[in-house]
Enzyme design. Structure first.
Site, PDB file in Angstrom:
ATOM      1  N   GLU A  42    -104.772 -26.696  81.107  1.00  0.00           N
ATOM      2  CA  GLU A  42    -105.169 -26.070  79.855  1.00  0.00           C
ATOM      3  C   GLU A  42    -106.665 -26.348  79.696  1.00  0.00           C
ATOM      4  O   GLU A  42    -107.090 -27.503  79.798  1.00  0.00           O
ATOM      5  CB  GLU A  42    -104.387 -26.677  78.683  1.00  0.00           C
ATOM      6  N   ARG A 277     -96.207 -38.810  86.930  1.00  0.00           N
ATOM      7  CA  ARG A 277     -97.635 -38.694  86.669  1.00  0.00           C
ATOM      8  C   ARG A 277     -98.340 -39.956  87.140  1.00  0.00           C
ATOM      9  O   ARG A 277     -97.729 -41.001  87.332  1.00  0.00           O
ATOM     10  CB  ARG A 277     -97.937 -38.339  85.218  1.00  0.00           C
ATOM     11  N   LYS A 287    -106.327 -37.093  77.635  1.00  0.00           N
ATOM     12  CA  LYS A 287    -107.496 -36.267  77.291  1.00  0.00           C
ATOM     13  C   LYS A 287    -108.006 -36.619  75.896  1.00  0.00           C
ATOM     14  O   LYS A 287    -109.204 -36.649  75.655  1.00  0.00           O
ATOM     15  CB  LYS A 287    -107.115 -34.785  77.281  1.00  0.00           C
TER      16      LYS A 287
HETATM   17  P1  ATP Z   1    -102.387 -32.019  77.565  1.00  0.00           P
HETATM   18  O1  ATP Z   1    -101.900 -33.160  76.756  1.00  0.00           O
HETATM   19  O2  ATP Z   1    -103.644 -31.410  77.043  1.00  0.00           O
HETATM   20  O3  ATP Z   1    -101.339 -31.033  77.977  1.00  0.00           O
HETATM   21  P2  ATP Z   1    -102.402 -32.713  80.342  1.00  0.00           P
HETATM   22  O4  ATP Z   1    -102.990 -33.955  80.897  1.00  0.00           O
HETATM   23  O5  ATP Z   1    -100.955 -32.439  80.511  1.00  0.00           O
HETATM   24  O6  ATP Z   1    -102.867 -32.741  78.864  1.00  0.00           O
HETATM   25  P3  ATP Z   1    -102.905 -30.128  81.499  1.00  0.00           P
HETATM   26  O7  ATP Z   1    -104.163 -29.362  81.480  1.00  0.00           O
HETATM   27  O8  ATP Z   1    -101.723 -29.556  80.823  1.00  0.00           O
HETATM   28  O9  ATP Z   1    -103.258 -31.531  80.893  1.00  0.00           O
HETATM   29  O10 ATP Z   1    -102.554 -30.543  82.972  1.00  0.00           O
HETATM   30  C1  ATP Z   1    -102.593 -29.669  84.068  1.00  0.00           C
HETATM   31  C2  ATP Z   1    -101.664 -30.156  85.143  1.00  0.00           C
HETATM   32  O11 ATP Z   1    -102.017 -31.460  85.565  1.00  0.00           O
HETATM   33  C3  ATP Z   1    -100.233 -30.214  84.631  1.00  0.00           C
HETATM   34  O12 ATP Z   1     -99.400 -29.634  85.603  1.00  0.00           O
HETATM   35  C4  ATP Z   1     -99.968 -31.673  84.483  1.00  0.00           C
HETATM   36  O13 ATP Z   1     -98.630 -31.959  84.706  1.00  0.00           O
HETATM   37  C5  ATP Z   1    -100.887 -32.300  85.539  1.00  0.00           C
HETATM   38  N1  ATP Z   1    -101.261 -33.648  85.135  1.00  0.00           N
HETATM   39  C6  ATP Z   1    -101.865 -34.016  83.982  1.00  0.00           C
HETATM   40  N2  ATP Z   1    -102.007 -35.355  83.919  1.00  0.00           N
HETATM   41  C7  ATP Z   1    -101.498 -35.851  85.070  1.00  0.00           C
HETATM   42  C8  ATP Z   1    -101.348 -37.174  85.600  1.00  0.00           C
HETATM   43  N3  ATP Z   1    -101.752 -38.267  84.939  1.00  0.00           N
HETATM   44  N4  ATP Z   1    -100.772 -37.305  86.823  1.00  0.00           N
HETATM   45  C9  ATP Z   1    -100.375 -36.218  87.510  1.00  0.00           C
HETATM   46  N5  ATP Z   1    -100.480 -34.951  87.060  1.00  0.00           N
HETATM   47  C10 ATP Z   1    -101.032 -34.760  85.853  1.00  0.00           C
END
Ligand code: ATP
Ligand code: MG
Length: 570
Positions: A42, A277, A287
């Protein structure tokens, strides 16, 4: 001096449960050998090291199976998203070494480009009696949601006819209602043990400006509805996401199944697979909290070299290869865990050790005067560019009467086992001569201002005579006359607690007050010519990079990436 760009794409990759699923699908010809993944950020912030894991996984799998990974912006929350963030994400993924192009075709997508289709599919669900407009207030909806032990109560609006729902939904789109007045819900099962299946909201009214679609829309789809349909529209085969989406999977499957039944998507439908994750100790990967560090100025921006963002890691000096290596090493699993920051740092050392040229830097300078060395004499000294690669040649630097040495390499009152400079002791000036310490000068505060010594003219490194001298200390130095003054930013971990936000603690209380120290250093002459983002090993001190923004040839600024050894040990 320059650092070759490191590239890890040939490193063997351990198998994991996701690759097993793909292998199995390929054996069954489920997708006729096709592998299409996607990385769906996002654009509401900068990517961090956790995202790097997802990027390396999604793009790595696509690469290894001769497939393609799409970069898709999951931009269905108008309030928080921007093109600035989208651009930074494009740059980060590219820098990490990945591409969304295959056979000349670009696979860069925006969920916001699907708004019309997503809306159309919602009308189809309504027509088929699978979605309804609910006019309860948010509080009423919450109250009727039920609990773990109690089923939810159906909304009094649940039995509206498709015609009534269609009319209301069209008027929602037309802007006739206020935010919160109505929502569109999927009609699934208010008694499901899985809350996500208790008639989840799939559209809500928002009079918000979207960074791409402007004011065209005032109804926006929810993530769970938009994500699976975006996957299906793009022909994604394996939709890899983090574990918190595990109990959203039934909804993912339900939406696509409904649309397939209506003849809109062909089976097989994309398969969601969850993985753990990444959490890294001494770092934060939320974030929201990263944004707080920036807005409250605990760091100097998103690309502050102490930030675990990809722009921060880049500026700190991490290579794309070191991050890929780190992701290979931590692997992919189904169990959430913490990875030690030391693993990331070691990946950088292992990536750079074989390629980084060596140089000398004195970070805490103290004058060493060789009293028996002629005033204007210069002795040419040489050292290998890289100790294991003689073919890369040697570096030259002159030895003169006055040198800079590290302050810690002299000790007026040497403790037991101290082999460096103290009155009466002999040490070797690395790549140069053996010297004997004869005394030192102090200022009125008792601070040592200079150390004196005499050298032995027949002791030069690499000459016959050098064998006649046996000394235990070997210290580094630069000529005071020829050294380049440089700013060196000695970075350390941003937090001094392994889990800064554990147990609901305010993570700001765990900030390491010594995470940045600026040293006015002296470098061997050649190091002054390094270009921005060139990396080097300063002997004894660790790996450094010429700062991406502030360093200029002739006026270098260096960031310490990591020390040579892990001093945080556990
Ligand atoms: P938000 O809370 O804004 O959704 P987010 O960290 O999930 O934050 P996204 O932009 O939705 O951010 O993440 C993009 C992709 O990265 C998603 O598929 C998410 O699952 C993956 N991702 C985010 N954080 C991690 C992490 N700590 N480890 C592995 N994958 C991650
Ligand atoms: Mg997310």
């Amino acid at each position: 001096m320059s650092t070759e760009r490191t590239d890890r794409t040939d490193a063997p990759v351990a198998s994991n449960f996701i690759r097993n699923v793909i292998d199995e699908d390929n054996r069954n010809r489920k997708w006729a050998g096709r592998v299409e993944t996607r990385f769906p950020p996002e654009p509401n912030g900068y990517l961090h090291v956790g995202h790097a894991k997802s990027i390396c996984l999604n793009f790595g799998v696509a690469r290894d199976y001769d497939g393609v990974c799409h970069l898709r912006f999951d931009d269905t929350n108008p309030e928080k998203e921007s093109m600035e963030y989208a651009d930074s994400i494009i740059e980060a993924v590219t820098w990490l070494g990945y591409s969304w192009e295959k056979s000349g075709q670009s696979h860069l997508y925006f969920a916001s480009d699907y708004y019309e289709q997503l809306y159309h599919f919602a009308e189809i669900l309504i027509e088929r009696g699978k979605a309804y407009v609910d006019s309860q207030s948010a509080d009423e909806m919450r109250a009727n949601r039920g609990s773990l032990t109690e089923p939810g109560r159906p909304s009094p609006y649940r039995d509206r006819t498709p015609a009534e729902n269609l009319d209301l939904f069209r008027r929602m789109r037309a802007g006739e209602f206020a935010e919160g007045e109505h929502v569109l819900r999927a009609k699934i099962d208010m008694a499901s043990p899985n809350f996500n299946m208790r008639d989840p909201v799939i559209y809500r009214i928002r009079f918000a400006h979207h960074y791409r679609t402007g004011d065209t829309w005032c109804v926006y789809p929810m993530y769970d509805y938009a994500h699976c349909i975006s996957d299906a529209i793009e022909g994604i085969t394996h939709s890899l996401c983090t574990l918190e989406f595990e109990d959203h999977r039934p909804l993912y499957d339900w939406v696509l199944d409904q649309l397939a039944q209506a003849g809109h998507f062909k089976r097989p439908l994309p398969q969601q697979i969850e993985f753990a994750r990444l959490n890294v100790t001494y770092a934060i990967t939320s974030k929201r909290k990263l944004l707080q560090l920036v807005t409250e100025k605990h760091v100097e921006g998103w690309d502050d070299p102490r930030m675990p963002t990809i722009v921060g890691l880049r500026r700190r000096g991490f290579t794309p290869g070191s991050i890929q290596l780190f992701c290979d090493r931590i692997g992919v699993s189904k169990a959430d865990s913490w990875i030690d920051m030391g693993v990331l740092e070691q990946s950088l050392r292992d990536d750079l050790d074989a390629v980084a040229p060596r140089a000398i830097a004195v970070l805490d300078p103290l004058k060493l005067i060789i009293d028996n060395f002629p005033d204007d004499a210069e002795e040419a000294c040489t050292a290998p560019v890289h100790p294991h690669h003689p073919e890369r040649g040697s570096r030259a630097f002159p030895l003169t009467r006055e040198l800079w040495i590290e302050r810690e390499d002299f000790n007026e009152h040497p403790p037991k086992g101290y082999f460096r400079l103290f009155p009466g002791n002999k040490v070797r000036l690395r790549y140069g001569f053996v010297v004997e310490c004869t005394g030192f000068d102090k200022d009125e505060h008792g601070k040592v201002t200079a150390v004196h010594c005499n050298y032995f003219a027949d002791s030069k490194s690499g000459t016959e005579g050098s064998n006649n001298y046996k000394v235990k200390g070997n210290i580094h130095w630069v000529s005071a006359k020829h050294a380049y003054a440089a700013e060196v930013r000695v970075y350390d971990r941003l937090f001094n607690e392994p889990q800064p936000d554990a147990g609901g603690r305010d993570f700001l209380t765990a900030l390491n007050p010594n995470s940045k120290r600026v040293a006015q250093a002296y470098l061997e002459p050649g190091a002054a010519q390094m270009n921005a983002e060139d990396r080097v090993q300063f002997e004894r001190h660790g790996y450094f990079v010429a700062d991406r923004y502030d360093s200029q040839p002739g006026k270098p600024v260096f960031n310490r990436i990591v020390s040579l050894k892990d001093s945080w040990g556990r």
